[in-house]
Scaffold this motif. Structure first.
Motif, PDB file in Angstrom:
ATOM      1  N   ARG A 107     -12.838   4.587  -8.744  1.00 11.63           N
ATOM      2  CA  ARG A 107     -11.520   5.180  -9.019  1.00 11.63           C
ATOM      3  C   ARG A 107     -10.432   4.114  -8.991  1.00 11.63           C
ATOM      4  O   ARG A 107      -9.515   4.113  -9.824  1.00 11.63           O
ATOM      5  N   SER A 108     -10.512   3.203  -8.026  1.00  8.38           N
ATOM      6  CA  SER A 108      -9.514   2.137  -7.908  1.00  8.38           C
ATOM      7  C   SER A 108      -9.528   1.237  -9.138  1.00  8.38           C
ATOM      8  O   SER A 108      -8.471   0.898  -9.690  1.00  8.38           O
ATOM      9  N   ASP A 114       0.824  -1.208   0.000  1.00  3.40           N
ATOM     10  CA  ASP A 114       0.000   0.000   0.000  1.00  3.40           C
ATOM     11  C   ASP A 114       0.857   1.257   0.000  1.00  3.40           C
ATOM     12  O   ASP A 114       0.553   2.231  -0.702  1.00  3.40           O
ATOM     13  N   GLU A 120       1.361   6.897  -6.778  1.00  2.00           N
ATOM     14  CA  GLU A 120       0.203   7.691  -7.164  1.00  2.00           C
ATOM     15  C   GLU A 120       0.419   9.172  -6.873  1.00  2.00           C
ATOM     16  O   GLU A 120       0.047  10.038  -7.681  1.00  2.00           O
ATOM     17  N   SER A 125     -13.972  -4.295   3.533  1.00  2.47           N
ATOM     18  CA  SER A 125     -13.107  -3.132   3.380  1.00  2.47           C
ATOM     19  C   SER A 125     -13.143  -2.358   4.681  1.00  2.47           C
ATOM     20  O   SER A 125     -13.744  -2.785   5.654  1.00  2.47           O
ATOM     21  N   LYS A 150       2.409   1.759  -3.441  1.00  4.37           N
ATOM     22  CA  LYS A 150       1.412   2.246  -4.404  1.00  4.37           C
ATOM     23  C   LYS A 150       1.059   3.702  -4.126  1.00  4.37           C
ATOM     24  O   LYS A 150       0.899   4.509  -5.058  1.00  4.37           O
ATOM     25  N   ASN A 151       0.934   4.061  -2.850  1.00  7.24           N
ATOM     26  CA  ASN A 151       0.576   5.419  -2.450  1.00  7.24           C
ATOM     27  C   ASN A 151       1.595   6.428  -2.967  1.00  7.24           C
ATOM     28  O   ASN A 151       1.233   7.473  -3.526  1.00  7.24           O
ATOM     29  N   ASP A 195     -14.909   5.600  -4.564  1.00  6.00           N
ATOM     30  CA  ASP A 195     -13.537   5.133  -4.326  1.00  6.00           C
ATOM     31  C   ASP A 195     -13.274   3.827  -5.065  1.00  6.00           C
ATOM     32  O   ASP A 195     -12.191   3.617  -5.613  1.00  6.00           O
ATOM     33  N   LYS A 222      -8.067   3.098 -12.228  1.00  7.97           N
ATOM     34  CA  LYS A 222      -6.604   3.209 -12.251  1.00  7.97           C
ATOM     35  C   LYS A 222      -5.960   1.948 -12.810  1.00  7.97           C
ATOM     36  O   LYS A 222      -4.954   2.003 -13.518  1.00  7.97           O
ATOM     37  N   ARG A 236      -8.825  -6.865  -2.574  1.00  5.29           N
ATOM     38  CA  ARG A 236      -9.360  -5.500  -2.643  1.00  5.29           C
ATOM     39  C   ARG A 236      -9.993  -5.228  -4.004  1.00  5.29           C
ATOM     40  O   ARG A 236     -11.039  -4.587  -4.117  1.00  5.29           O
ATOM     41  N   ASP A 267     -13.822  -4.157  -4.736  1.00  6.57           N
ATOM     42  CA  ASP A 267     -14.128  -2.951  -5.509  1.00  6.57           C
ATOM     43  C   ASP A 267     -15.072  -3.266  -6.664  1.00  6.57           C
ATOM     44  O   ASP A 267     -16.032  -2.532  -6.928  1.00  6.57           O
TER      45      ASP A 267
END
Length: 537
Positions: A347-348, A59, A66, A451, A62-63, A344, A351, A328, A332
């Motif tokens: 958007r995930s 995470d 981005e 989640s 990835k954060n 959210d 991407k 995840r 989603d």
């Protein structure tokens, strides 16, 4: 955003390596993103050189990627490679696998699994040692990596192990590559996993790195900052926050004693319900932390929350599967397929499925995915039997996985190179969703529990690292749970209290009834941890 002087120096340094220590909420990831932006935009990192960022969690990796892409755009942002240590090691193995010989030799289609199979399958823990062997034995491999990168970022560096640091040294020591190591020694709670003592000092000596400290905390309110500062005075007096940062009366701190753990659980559950209902605190902004043995300590609390219909996540029980990128992704998708108000999740998915390329490619991918969603929704309508609109949810997941293909699925994690591991994650995800549907048959509400969108988090201090919440309750501030290495315990306590932005509550009991069926060591009579509780005075 106004950067404090040391953060500005760290973001714009062009020559030296940096050893940057920063407290919780100081914006360590933000600083790395700004540094990458500066290096790429100004040409200090000259094309075709790249920037390598190594994190400990998928995470976090990835954060950062981005954040940099949002600043620089796709073209410049594509020159940042953001990996975990294990993902970086795997890339070295994949590229220079032929260097490995004898028992270490690997076939071209090797996998990562639970057992070793000579030349065919390795363990996840083998990745870093094998990458070290490659760099140690191959000058070609070392030079290829050194010529690729102008800069290397090392996040959460206080948790770096001996093997991980050896990998870094083999790759970059004695070169012109600039290294930026970022972390907080006061949050060093991974000693049990082999984290090195004195790692920042060693790094500064080895790489000639300039030591810097970031003091400002953007997370917590002043009352909470003052409490944190008292702990810092004990842990690291040189790192205390400046007085001007600590002014103000905002924030809440309380310390509560209970006769029994049952009374403690009832009070916590009532308070959480009141925060949610009357103060409108989002459930995802509330966390209950326990030092260790979460299942034993939090069992009465979980029963009390269930009695009040307060949704919660037992992170200890769910940590493995919910941290998996593929799990995840499945959640989603189901939220997008069956629900309407999940921006959210959209958007995930976008991407991942709609590439950062030219407008024609984006438009085509968007159209293809839109057509797939429409077909799936039509299938749901046709298969809706007896009013159960969720009857075919697992068939819809299988259809989605077939749509995205193995290539996209395996790109989510180096673990997924193993088909067995990929299949295992899919099955575990299905089982977890089924478990949650037994608590709430409505699929969308169950997915919200899966989640962290609409649920109170119950987790250990170790698992809370890197997270933040409006309101934090730390249970069992007692000598019987904070035993052993007191320096490590104090660091763990500091991590826990520094998760809170607005409100912190510490609780302790005089009597904790032995959990039913538990035969291990357990003290029913409890004593308060006076030092930790004393920080609230």
């Amino acid at each position: 955003m106004q950067l404090e002087p040391n953060a500005y120096i760290a973001a714009t340094e062009q020559n030296q390596s940096l050893a940057l220590t920063a407290g919780p909420g100081a914006g360590k990831t933000e600083m790395l993103a700004q540094r990458a932006d500066f290096l790429l935009r100004t040409g200090v990192s000259r094309y075709p050189k790249r920037i390598l960022a190594i994190s400990f969690k998928v995470d976090a990796s990835k954060n950062l990627k981005e954040r940099v892409q949002r600043r620089c755009g796709a073209e410049l942002g594509s020159r940042l490679d953001s990996y975990t240590f294990h993902a970086f090691a795997k890339r070295i193995i994949d590229r220079f696998r032929v260097v490995l010989t004898g028992n270490d030799a690997l076939n071209i289609g090797y996998t990562i699994g639970e057992v070793k199979i000579p030349h065919q399958q390795i363990l996840f823990l083998d990745l870093v040692p094998l990458a070290i062997k490659i760099l140690h034995n191959s000058e070609v491999a070392r030079n290829a990596i050194r010529q690729t990168y102008s800069d290397v970022f090392l996040d959460e560096f206080q948790d770096c192990t001996n093997l991980q640091y050896e990998l870094v040294k083999l790759a970059f020591l004695g070169t012109g590559v600039r290294l930026t190591a970022v972390g907080d020694t006061k949050q060093k709670i991974m000693g049990w996993a082999g984290a090195l003592e004195g790692i920042f000092l060693q790094f500064s000596r080895d790489f000639g790195a300039r030591p810097l400290n970031m003091y400002r905390n953007f997370r917590s309110q002043p009352k909470l900052l003052r409490l944190q500062n008292e702990i810092i005075l004990t842990l690291d007096p040189a790192s205390v926050m400046p007085d001007e940062q600590l002014t103000g009366q905002e924030g809440e701190i309380s310390s509560l004693r209970f006769d029994t753990c049952a009374n403690e659980a009832e009070w916590i559950a009532d308070s959480v319900l009141q925060w949610i209902r009357d103060e409108l605190v989002p459930t995802s902004e509330i966390a209950i932390l326990v030092s260790k043995q979460l299942e034993l300590y939090a069992a009465p609390l979980m029963a009390a929350l269930e009695a009040r219909s307060v949704p919660y996540r037992n992170e200890q029980q769910m940590q493995d599967i919910t941290s998996e990128p593929l799990a995840r992704l499945i959640v989603d998708y189901l939220q997008c397929l069956y629900g309407e108000r999940y921006p959210d999740a959209w958007r995930s998915l976008s991407k991942l499925l709609i590439p950062f390329e030219d407008e024609d490619s984006r438009s085509s991918a968007k159209q293809t995915f839109g057509q797939f969603i429409r077909r799936e929704r039509q299938a749901i309508t046709k298969e809706d039997v007896g009013g159960d609109r969720y009857s075919s949810w697992w068939e819809r997941v299988r259809s989605f996985l077939k749509f995205i293909g193995v290539e996209i699925a395996t790109s989510l994690s180096p673990d997924y190179e193993s088909k067995e591991r990929l299949d295992e994650i899919v099955i575990e995800t299905r089982n977890r969703i089924n478990d949650l549907r037994r608590l709430d048959a409505d699929l969308l509400r169950a997915l919200c529990r899966f989640s962290d969108d609409q649920a109170v988090s119950i987790l250990t201090i170790h698992k809370s690292k890197g997270l933040e919440y409006d309101s934090v309750i730390m249970m069992a501030i007692e000598n019987e749970i904070f035993f052993g290495d007191q320096e490590a315990n104090r660091c763990a306590f500091f991590v826990g209290v520094s998760r809170a932005k607005q409100r912190l509550v510490l609780t302790h009991c005089e009597m904790r009834q032995r959990p039913e069926g538990y035969t291990g060591r357990w003290s029913e009579h409890r004593t308060p941890q006076e030092e930790y509780l004393g920080y609230t005075c």
